[in-house]
Design an enzyme around this catalytic site. Structure first.
Site, short mmCIF file in Angstrom:
data_model
loop_
_atom_site.label_atom_id
_atom_site.label_comp_id
_atom_site.label_asym_id
_atom_site.label_seq_id
_atom_site.Cartn_x
_atom_site.Cartn_y
_atom_site.Cartn_z
N SER A 108 5.28 -0.39 5.19
CA SER A 108 4.27 -0.38 4.14
C SER A 108 2.88 -0.29 4.76
O SER A 108 2.67 -0.71 5.90
CB SER A 108 4.38 -1.64 3.28
OG SER A 108 3.52 -1.57 2.16
N ASP A 109 1.96 0.26 4.01
CA ASP A 109 0.58 0.32 4.46
C ASP A 109 -0.34 0.33 3.25
O ASP A 109 0.04 0.83 2.18
CB ASP A 109 0.32 1.57 5.31
CG ASP A 109 -0.99 1.47 6.06
OD1 ASP A 109 -1.03 0.73 7.07
OD2 ASP A 109 -1.98 2.08 5.63
N GLN A 110 -1.53 -0.21 3.44
CA GLN A 110 -2.51 -0.24 2.35
C GLN A 110 -3.86 0.23 2.87
O GLN A 110 -4.30 -0.20 3.94
CB GLN A 110 -2.64 -1.66 1.80
CG GLN A 110 -3.61 -1.75 0.61
CD GLN A 110 -3.65 -3.16 0.05
OE1 GLN A 110 -4.27 -4.03 0.63
NE2 GLN A 110 -2.99 -3.37 -1.07
#
Length: 197
Positions: free
Chosen positions: A73-75
């Site tokens: 995941s990445d934001q």
């Protein structure tokens, strides 16, 4: 009777926020850090950057654990098309929050699920629109000293005191802003063959 899922689940992140979110699903998993360069490519926008990094993190760990189901995941905070990452320092956090006050920021949160053994690799993106209040410098300083969110994209923790910085949150997955969109994560896990329920 449902058979146990035959593949180990790995969260390709050492983020305590993502680990706490994934624990909500009550699935056994382990945590392995991915060694991925998070720098943006030339002319890469925030949403494509978040998608690429989520997939790259999952693929990097899956390459070492091909029989496992790996979640990455990445934001990326998107301020008018510009990617704002984790500030890392107090001074950069002050500058980020000063730029974001009174603005709408889109937090682009991507999740990827990869299993090399089955050839499964999919990503989904959850965009969260966040309206920041028109904060004073003193409010920004008080917030940062209290919470020190230097490891958070956009310099704020909405699950903590950071909620006081905001005027409005508009999204379709309440966990996305914290760092792992669980609705989309469930969808991808089930697409990969894991019955979450």
């Amino acid at each position: 009777m449902t058979e146990p899922f035959p593949r180990q689940i790995i969260l390709a992140s050492t983020s305590i926020y993502r680990r706490q979110l994934l624990e909500r699903l009550r699935l056994p998993f382990t945590v392995i850090a991915s060694q991925v360069d998070e720098a943006a490519l030339p002319d890469e926008g925030p949403a494509p950057l978040a998608r690429r990094l989520a997939l790259a993190k999952a693929q990097a760990v899956a390459a070492q654990h091909p029989d496992c189901l790996v979640i990455g995941s990445d934001q990326v905070a998107d301020l008018n098309g510009e990617a704002l990452g984790k500030p890392g320092t107090h001074a950069r956090a002050v500058a980020q929050l000063q730029r974001m006050r009174g603005q709408t920021v889109i937090f682009q949160t991507a999740v990827a699920v990869v299993c090399q053994a089955t050839g499964f690799a999919q990503t989904e993106l959850a965009a969260v629109k966040v309206q920041f209040r028109d904060l004073s410098d003193a409010q920004i300083e008080r917030y940062l000293l209290a919470e020190q969110p230097y490891d958070c994209a956009g310099s704020a923790k909405s699950e903590g005191l950071g909620i006081a910085l905001l005027a409005r949150i508009d999204n379709d997955d309440p966990t996305a802003l914290v760092g792992l969109p669980l609705i989309r994560t469930c969808h991808l896990l089930e697409a990969a063959g894991l019955a979450v329920l």
